[in-house]
Design a protein around this motif. Structure first.
Motif, PDB file in Angstrom:
ATOM      1  N   LEU A   7     -12.259  -8.192 -31.228  1.00 60.54           N
ATOM      2  CA  LEU A   7     -13.606  -8.925 -30.696  1.00 60.54           C
ATOM      3  C   LEU A   7     -13.842 -10.024 -31.207  1.00 60.54           C
ATOM      4  CD1 LEU A   7     -16.006  -5.811 -30.014  1.00 60.54           C
ATOM      5  CD2 LEU A   7     -14.288  -6.723 -28.367  1.00 60.54           C
ATOM      6  N   THR A   8     -14.100 -10.981 -30.391  1.00 61.56           N
ATOM      7  CA  THR A   8     -14.723 -12.115 -30.898  1.00 61.56           C
ATOM      8  C   THR A   8     -15.926 -12.783 -30.225  1.00 61.56           C
ATOM      9  OG1 THR A   8     -12.337 -12.835 -31.903  1.00 61.56           O
ATOM     10  CG2 THR A   8     -14.210 -14.897 -31.679  1.00 61.56           C
ATOM     11  N   ALA A   9     -17.091 -13.113 -30.914  1.00 65.68           N
ATOM     12  CA  ALA A   9     -18.320 -13.650 -30.440  1.00 65.68           C
ATOM     13  C   ALA A   9     -18.411 -15.019 -30.804  1.00 65.68           C
ATOM     14  CB  ALA A   9     -19.420 -12.857 -30.489  1.00 65.68           C
ATOM     15  N   ASN A  10     -18.277 -15.739 -29.692  1.00 64.59           N
ATOM     16  CA  ASN A  10     -18.350 -17.240 -30.010  1.00 64.59           C
ATOM     17  C   ASN A  10     -19.817 -18.028 -29.403  1.00 64.59           C
ATOM     18  OD1 ASN A  10     -15.901 -17.880 -31.546  1.00 64.59           O
ATOM     19  ND2 ASN A  10     -14.900 -17.613 -29.292  1.00 64.59           N
ATOM     20  N   HIS A  11     -20.538 -17.105 -28.968  1.00 62.96           N
ATOM     21  CA  HIS A  11     -21.683 -17.489 -28.332  1.00 62.96           C
ATOM     22  C   HIS A  11     -22.789 -16.347 -28.546  1.00 62.96           C
ATOM     23  CE1 HIS A  11     -24.347 -18.443 -25.095  1.00 62.96           C
ATOM     24  NE2 HIS A  11     -24.120 -19.704 -25.201  1.00 62.96           N
ATOM     25  N   ILE A  12     -24.072 -16.634 -28.805  1.00 60.52           N
ATOM     26  CA  ILE A  12     -25.091 -15.733 -29.116  1.00 60.52           C
ATOM     27  C   ILE A  12     -25.248 -14.716 -28.033  1.00 60.52           C
ATOM     28  CG2 ILE A  12     -27.003 -17.304 -28.565  1.00 60.52           C
ATOM     29  CD1 ILE A  12     -28.728 -15.967 -30.711  1.00 60.52           C
ATOM     30  N   ASP A  13     -25.082 -15.127 -26.685  1.00 60.19           N
ATOM     31  CA  ASP A  13     -25.333 -14.370 -25.570  1.00 60.19           C
ATOM     32  C   ASP A  13     -24.129 -13.410 -25.302  1.00 60.19           C
ATOM     33  OD1 ASP A  13     -28.225 -14.661 -25.267  1.00 60.19           O
ATOM     34  OD2 ASP A  13     -27.476 -16.664 -24.613  1.00 60.19           O
ATOM     35  N   ALA A  14     -23.022 -13.394 -26.138  1.00 60.18           N
ATOM     36  CA  ALA A  14     -21.674 -12.492 -25.843  1.00 60.18           C
ATOM     37  C   ALA A  14     -22.097 -11.162 -26.300  1.00 60.18           C
ATOM     38  CB  ALA A  14     -20.611 -13.201 -26.525  1.00 60.18           C
ATOM     39  N   ILE A  37     -25.172 -11.624 -34.098  1.00 59.31           N
ATOM     40  CA  ILE A  37     -24.936 -12.993 -34.097  1.00 59.31           C
ATOM     41  C   ILE A  37     -26.149 -13.630 -33.869  1.00 59.31           C
ATOM     42  CG2 ILE A  37     -22.369 -13.184 -33.884  1.00 59.31           C
ATOM     43  CD1 ILE A  37     -22.967 -13.296 -30.724  1.00 59.31           C
ATOM     44  N   ASP A  92     -27.924 -17.884 -33.475  1.00 53.97           N
ATOM     45  CA  ASP A  92     -27.836 -19.311 -33.385  1.00 53.97           C
ATOM     46  C   ASP A  92     -26.392 -19.531 -33.010  1.00 53.97           C
ATOM     47  OD1 ASP A  92     -30.524 -19.290 -34.606  1.00 53.97           O
ATOM     48  OD2 ASP A  92     -29.444 -18.855 -36.792  1.00 53.97           O
ATOM     49  N   SER A 103     -23.494 -19.094 -34.553  1.00 56.34           N
ATOM     50  CA  SER A 103     -22.528 -18.366 -35.485  1.00 56.34           C
ATOM     51  C   SER A 103     -21.376 -17.756 -34.552  1.00 56.34           C
ATOM     52  CB  SER A 103     -23.377 -17.218 -36.364  1.00 56.34           C
ATOM     53  OG  SER A 103     -23.729 -16.437 -35.462  1.00 56.34           O
ATOM     54  N   CYS A 104     -20.253 -17.215 -35.484  1.00 55.17           N
ATOM     55  CA  CYS A 104     -19.109 -16.586 -34.731  1.00 55.17           C
ATOM     56  C   CYS A 104     -18.652 -15.426 -35.510  1.00 55.17           C
ATOM     57  CB  CYS A 104     -18.136 -17.739 -34.634  1.00 55.17           C
ATOM     58  SG  CYS A 104     -16.531 -17.208 -34.063  1.00 55.17           S
ATOM     59  N   VAL A 105     -18.414 -14.268 -34.681  1.00 53.76           N
ATOM     60  CA  VAL A 105     -17.894 -13.335 -35.391  1.00 53.76           C
ATOM     61  C   VAL A 105     -16.901 -12.676 -34.801  1.00 53.76           C
ATOM     62  CG1 VAL A 105     -18.444 -10.851 -36.047  1.00 53.76           C
ATOM     63  CG2 VAL A 105     -20.292 -12.614 -36.332  1.00 53.76           C
ATOM     64  N   THR A 106     -15.796 -12.392 -35.546  1.00 51.51           N
ATOM     65  CA  THR A 106     -14.713 -11.588 -35.081  1.00 51.51           C
ATOM     66  C   THR A 106     -14.502 -10.204 -35.605  1.00 51.51           C
ATOM     67  OG1 THR A 106     -13.236 -13.591 -34.557  1.00 51.51           O
ATOM     68  CG2 THR A 106     -11.934 -11.521 -35.058  1.00 51.51           C
ATOM     69  N   ALA A 107     -14.109  -9.036 -35.122  1.00 56.80           N
ATOM     70  CA  ALA A 107     -13.936  -7.865 -35.340  1.00 56.80           C
ATOM     71  C   ALA A 107     -12.498  -7.316 -35.043  1.00 56.80           C
ATOM     72  CB  ALA A 107     -15.121  -6.767 -35.186  1.00 56.80           C
ATOM     73  N   ILE A 155     -20.746  -6.093 -31.370  1.00 59.95           N
ATOM     74  CA  ILE A 155     -20.936  -7.439 -31.916  1.00 59.95           C
ATOM     75  C   ILE A 155     -22.079  -8.049 -30.508  1.00 59.95           C
ATOM     76  CG2 ILE A 155     -20.527  -9.904 -32.331  1.00 59.95           C
ATOM     77  CD1 ILE A 155     -17.733  -8.809 -32.500  1.00 59.95           C
ATOM     78  N   LYS A 163     -26.452 -10.073 -29.982  1.00 58.11           N
ATOM     79  CA  LYS A 163     -27.565 -10.580 -30.430  1.00 58.11           C
ATOM     80  C   LYS A 163     -28.852  -9.384 -30.555  1.00 58.11           C
ATOM     81  CE  LYS A 163     -29.634 -12.278 -26.226  1.00 58.11           C
ATOM     82  NZ  LYS A 163     -30.073 -13.528 -25.553  1.00 58.11           N
TER      83      LYS A 163
END
Lengths: 305, 305
Positions: free
Chosen positions: A259-266, B247, B249, B251-255, B274, B276
């Motif tokens: 999983l990758t969240a590139n946006h705060i509302d993902a 997450i 602002d 930022s970006c997170v991958t799991a 993942i 907000k």
């Protein structure tokens, strides 16, 4: 069409006779039947193997069957099918590939299906893969499905591979615009020394689009399965993936969902579980009079239903 | 030891004064203090930077503190610490690294900690990483932890990186014999333009061994985090991994947690989420009189607790 081919058609497309609506039957690399309708056109590609399926805007409650069968041992092909689905459609597409291999050679079908789904359209896509033969020749199928969803387009995809495919590399990719959704249900069972690899990659690009990828698999004997998924949340969106596998005998299963969240509302979630059939479940069914093998079979059928 | 060094020690090891029990304090590449006990020996390596920590069989309720501090801007080091823990021990090891960088150069600590944990021993391992400075120099920490568990050995690992590390690549590897267990709790918060990568790989080799990897992270501002885990079930064993990230602002997170079952009695599960901070949670705390920033802070503290 002989008995073998008729049986393959039934296995992969549930067809006992010529289907209603549009269809294109491909048998050992040749067209074995085609029908178009007022709203659905099917055109043979001129630059490579494959067909274009063109569905007019506003087409509702119609279906397209495009089964592929291979009954000559050693036949190998690479086929490109492109689906152009207009806006405001509601259609069902039944694809699938059946291989009957009674020789010693490798039969192989590689297929790339690309969907361009117009705004507000709903597509149900069903794909079955099936193989049979005396076991000396190898059956290989590598299906790739690429789905481009315009605004508010919805695709529901059901793929099944239950039997007879020795090696498969199944790739599904999707990119979604605002309000679109992609729902995938995959069912796989491998046996013998079979190998199955599944890869999903979905880009959630448009606001409030969503995806749900559910994979259920059973690995028997000495078979090997690998599951990879990538969900990229690039905007306000929702993504969920789930991978459940039952291992039996000496089989081996890997699950690797990313999983990758590139946006705060993902908002992204995944779950995976790998294990054998629970002992209590078996015992419960056996106390009802089933043998161990019957109990196992019943649990697996329920799991893959 | 000056005020800056004392503050770093407090941040990474909770030390206000010289600790009870065995300890080794490393400051800018030099030994700044050491104590051994009747059961715990600490020996400087002769072939490379680092120490051997040797804990006699049967050592119970003792602790070892081995903090590392870097206060010279631009200081870079690669340190090897090996832990030889005898059978039937019950010990706590507190490691950690603090960097104070008030220059323009890159300060860097690479550390490889290798644990050999004897039969029936319990080890609690606590590791904190912390950085501070005026923000012009870069702080880098790359900790690697390798854990070898003998039969029925248990390791509980708590790692925390809350603040001030610009770039980190954290690798943890474990191999477990029969009845052993490895429990990992990781907490990470990144801010600014920080980057954090975490990688776990656990081989469940011995019958009825188990692992539980739990990672909780918060990514703020423009920071980037990547989480990878691999759990390999090679026998009758249980593995669980969980990765939850908030997450904020931009930022970006991958799991990317991977499970592999190589044995029918391997039972493996993972979960990841993942997203907000939930709007309802914020509103609830704000109706109790907190500002939005205070409410956020409270939720994050609870999440990383």
């Amino acid at each position: 069409m002989d008995k073998i081919e008729k049986n393959l058609l039934e296995q992969v497309a549930g067809l006992h006779e010529v289907p209603a609506g549009a269809y294109n039957i491909r048998s050992n690399g040749k067209m074995a039947g085609r029908n178009t309708t007022a709203h659905i056109d099917i055109v043979t590609k001129e630059d490579k193997q494959g067909i274009d399926i063109i569905i007019k805007p506003g087409t509702k409650k119609e279906s397209v069957h495009i089964p592929v069968i291979l009954s000559e041992s050693g036949y190998q092909e690479m086929v490109y099918n492109d689906f152009y689905i207009g806006e405001d459609c509601d259609v069902t597409i039944i694809a699938g590939c059946g291989i009957h291999n009674c020789g010693v050679d490798t039969s192989k079908h590689d297929g790339i299906h690309t969907f361009y789904i117009g705004k507000n359209s709903n597509v149900r896509y069903i794909e079955k893969h099936y193989g049979e033969g005396d076991g000396n020749g190898t059956n290989i199928m590598n299906p790739m499905t690429v789905v481009h969803c315009e605004e508010n387009a919805h695709m529901e995809m059901e793929t099944t591979q239950i039997k007879g495919i020795d090696s498969t590399n199944r790739i599904t990719k999707g990119d979604l615009k605002a309000g679109a959704s992609l729902e995938v249900h995959e069912k796989i069972m491998t046996h013998g020394k079979q190998y199955a690899r599944t890869e999903f990659e979905v880009d959630l690009n448009g606001e409030n689009c969503s995806t749900n990828v559910i994979s259920r698999s059973v690995a028997r004997d000495d078979s090997k399965q690998e599951f990879f998924s990538k969900i990229n949340g690039n905007t306000a969106c929702a993504g969920h993936s789930e991978c459940d596998a039952i291992i039996m005998d000496r089989s081996c299963v890997t699950a690797s969902p990313q999983l990758t969240a590139n946006h705060i509302d993902a908002s992204l979630i995944h779950e995976a579980a790998i294990g054998k059939i629970a002992g209590e479940q078996l015992i419960k069914l056996m106390t009802l009079g089933l043998t161990e093998a019957e109990a196992e079979q019943q649990i697996i059928s329920g799991f893959l239903k």
